[in-house]
Design a protein around this motif. Structure first.
Motif, mmCIF file in Angstrom:
data_model
loop_
_atom_site.group_PDB
_atom_site.id
_atom_site.type_symbol
_atom_site.label_atom_id
_atom_site.label_comp_id
_atom_site.label_asym_id
_atom_site.label_seq_id
_atom_site.Cartn_x
_atom_site.Cartn_y
_atom_site.Cartn_z
ATOM 1 N N PHE A 1 -7.052 -19.131 39.439
ATOM 2 C CA PHE A 1 -6.722 -18.712 40.800
ATOM 3 C C PHE A 1 -7.499 -17.440 41.103
ATOM 4 O O PHE A 1 -8.127 -16.852 40.221
ATOM 5 C CB PHE A 1 -5.211 -18.485 40.951
ATOM 6 C CG PHE A 1 -4.653 -17.444 40.022
ATOM 7 C CD1 PHE A 1 -4.493 -16.127 40.441
ATOM 8 C CD2 PHE A 1 -4.279 -17.774 38.725
ATOM 9 C CE1 PHE A 1 -3.991 -15.170 39.582
ATOM 10 C CE2 PHE A 1 -3.767 -16.820 37.863
ATOM 11 C CZ PHE A 1 -3.620 -15.507 38.289
ATOM 12 N N GLU B 1 -10.452 -27.756 49.409
ATOM 13 C CA GLU B 1 -11.830 -27.487 49.802
ATOM 14 C C GLU B 1 -12.700 -27.818 48.599
ATOM 15 O O GLU B 1 -12.337 -27.528 47.459
ATOM 16 C CB GLU B 1 -12.007 -26.023 50.191
ATOM 17 C CG GLU B 1 -11.296 -25.674 51.482
ATOM 18 C CD GLU B 1 -11.579 -24.260 51.930
ATOM 19 O OE1 GLU B 1 -12.759 -23.867 51.977
ATOM 20 O OE2 GLU B 1 -10.598 -23.554 52.217
ATOM 21 N N SER C 1 -10.587 -26.148 45.623
ATOM 22 C CA SER C 1 -9.839 -24.922 45.893
ATOM 23 C C SER C 1 -8.735 -25.216 46.894
ATOM 24 O O SER C 1 -8.925 -26.023 47.801
ATOM 25 C CB SER C 1 -10.756 -23.842 46.476
ATOM 26 O OG SER C 1 -11.791 -23.532 45.572
ATOM 27 N N SER C 2 -7.607 -24.526 46.742
ATOM 28 C CA SER C 2 -6.485 -24.694 47.667
ATOM 29 C C SER C 2 -6.966 -24.525 49.094
ATOM 30 O O SER C 2 -7.703 -23.594 49.404
ATOM 31 C CB SER C 2 -5.402 -23.637 47.420
ATOM 32 O OG SER C 2 -5.004 -23.609 46.094
ATOM 33 N N TYR C 3 -6.533 -25.425 49.958
ATOM 34 C CA TYR C 3 -6.841 -25.312 51.382
ATOM 35 C C TYR C 3 -5.629 -24.703 52.066
ATOM 36 O O TYR C 3 -4.562 -25.313 52.134
ATOM 37 C CB TYR C 3 -7.183 -26.679 51.970
ATOM 38 C CG TYR C 3 -7.420 -26.642 53.454
ATOM 39 C CD1 TYR C 3 -8.476 -25.910 53.980
ATOM 40 C CD2 TYR C 3 -6.583 -27.324 54.322
ATOM 41 C CE1 TYR C 3 -8.701 -25.862 55.352
ATOM 42 C CE2 TYR C 3 -6.803 -27.292 55.693
ATOM 43 C CZ TYR C 3 -7.858 -26.562 56.206
ATOM 44 O OH TYR C 3 -8.091 -26.513 57.561
ATOM 45 N N ILE C 4 -5.800 -23.476 52.543
ATOM 46 C CA ILE C 4 -4.723 -22.763 53.235
ATOM 47 C C ILE C 4 -5.292 -22.309 54.577
ATOM 48 O O ILE C 4 -5.867 -21.220 54.676
ATOM 49 C CB ILE C 4 -4.222 -21.554 52.413
ATOM 50 C CG1 ILE C 4 -3.812 -22.005 51.006
ATOM 51 C CG2 ILE C 4 -3.064 -20.856 53.128
ATOM 52 C CD1 ILE C 4 -3.483 -20.876 50.051
ATOM 53 N N ASN D 1 0.471 -18.372 49.113
ATOM 54 C CA ASN D 1 -0.842 -18.102 49.713
ATOM 55 C C ASN D 1 -1.941 -17.860 48.678
ATOM 56 O O ASN D 1 -3.067 -17.525 49.044
ATOM 57 C CB ASN D 1 -0.745 -16.907 50.677
ATOM 58 C CG ASN D 1 0.030 -17.276 51.916
ATOM 59 O OD1 ASN D 1 -0.314 -18.204 52.621
ATOM 60 N ND2 ASN D 1 1.118 -16.560 52.160
ATOM 61 N N THR D 2 -1.623 -18.010 47.407
ATOM 62 C CA THR D 2 -2.623 -17.843 46.361
ATOM 63 C C THR D 2 -3.558 -19.045 46.340
ATOM 64 O O THR D 2 -3.106 -20.192 46.344
ATOM 65 C CB THR D 2 -1.949 -17.685 44.978
ATOM 66 O OG1 THR D 2 -1.159 -16.498 44.992
ATOM 67 C CG2 THR D 2 -2.974 -17.591 43.864
ATOM 68 N N VAL D 3 -4.855 -18.776 46.316
ATOM 69 C CA VAL D 3 -5.845 -19.852 46.246
ATOM 70 C C VAL D 3 -6.071 -20.200 44.774
ATOM 71 O O VAL D 3 -6.507 -19.363 43.982
ATOM 72 C CB VAL D 3 -7.174 -19.447 46.915
ATOM 73 C CG1 VAL D 3 -8.230 -20.529 46.717
ATOM 74 C CG2 VAL D 3 -6.957 -19.162 48.401
ATOM 75 N N HIS D 4 -5.736 -21.431 44.421
ATOM 76 C CA HIS D 4 -5.956 -21.954 43.074
ATOM 77 C C HIS D 4 -7.227 -22.796 43.097
ATOM 78 O O HIS D 4 -7.607 -23.329 44.133
ATOM 79 C CB HIS D 4 -4.780 -22.826 42.634
ATOM 80 C CG HIS D 4 -3.520 -22.047 42.468
ATOM 81 N ND1 HIS D 4 -3.123 -21.525 41.267
ATOM 82 C CD2 HIS D 4 -2.579 -21.669 43.365
ATOM 83 C CE1 HIS D 4 -1.994 -20.866 41.424
ATOM 84 N NE2 HIS D 4 -1.637 -20.948 42.696
ATOM 85 N N TYR D 5 -7.854 -22.912 41.944
ATOM 86 C CA TYR D 5 -9.066 -23.734 41.880
ATOM 87 C C TYR D 5 -9.077 -24.553 40.594
ATOM 88 O O TYR D 5 -8.462 -24.186 39.595
ATOM 89 C CB TYR D 5 -10.328 -22.855 41.959
ATOM 90 C CG TYR D 5 -10.599 -22.083 40.689
ATOM 91 C CD1 TYR D 5 -11.359 -22.654 39.667
ATOM 92 C CD2 TYR D 5 -10.073 -20.819 40.481
ATOM 93 C CE1 TYR D 5 -11.577 -21.967 38.488
ATOM 94 C CE2 TYR D 5 -10.290 -20.126 39.315
ATOM 95 C CZ TYR D 5 -11.056 -20.713 38.312
ATOM 96 O OH TYR D 5 -11.263 -20.041 37.136
#
Length: 151
Positions: A37, A108, A120-123, A140-144
């Motif tokens: 992340f 994404e 990657s998380s799409y927020i 709201n954390t972007v994980h990948y």
């Protein structure tokens, strides 16, 4: 005149270098290589053993996708029930869905130079959680996931 030429050159290079996500870019059998992340702009890589590294996506040309999720510790892996869904490309993203109202996951996609892809998380809009700053940070954390194509 030189400013106009520079701007036109920059736009041409930007457009040529822009990645175009297509079905051909993402179909295949993809195995997890790395995951983590972002904390701010810093990449935080998760430690994974061989069980978790068995996670994979089978993204088929016929519009079906199968996600296999594996937990546990080496020697005692626990696969979950495979998740079957449909998938589609939307701009620079993949949507895994059951029907138009039920999107299971939206990511994404970045196509990397080493022939891996990154989900990657799409927020699209930061989510608000009333009175819980920690929960708000988590959602709201972007994980990948970095995935490597298996041939």
């Amino acid at each position: 005149m030189s400013k106009i030429f520079f701007l036109a050159s920059f736009l041409t290079v930007s457009l040529v270098g822009a990645q175009k996500l297509t079905k051909e870019n993402v179909t295949g059998f993809w195995k997890l290589k790395e995951a983590g992340f972002y904390e701010g702009k810093k990449k935080m890589i998760k430690e994974f053993d061989n069980c978790r590294l068995m996670r994979n996506y089978a993204i088929r040309e016929d519009g079906f996708a199968i996600y296999n999720y594996v937990e546990g510790k080496s020697g005692d892996c626990s696969p979950s029930e495979p998740r079957l869904s449909f998938w589609r490309v939307v701009e620079n993203r993949i949507q895994f869905y059951v029907d138009d109202k039920n999107i299971l996951e939206e990511v994404e996609v970045t196509i990397n130079k080493d022939h891996t892809i990154t989900f990657s998380s799409y927020i699209p809009e930061p989510k608000k959680v009333d009175g819980d700053i920690l929960a708000e940070k988590i959602v709201n954390t972007v994980h990948y996931d970095v995935l490597e194509k298996q041939y």
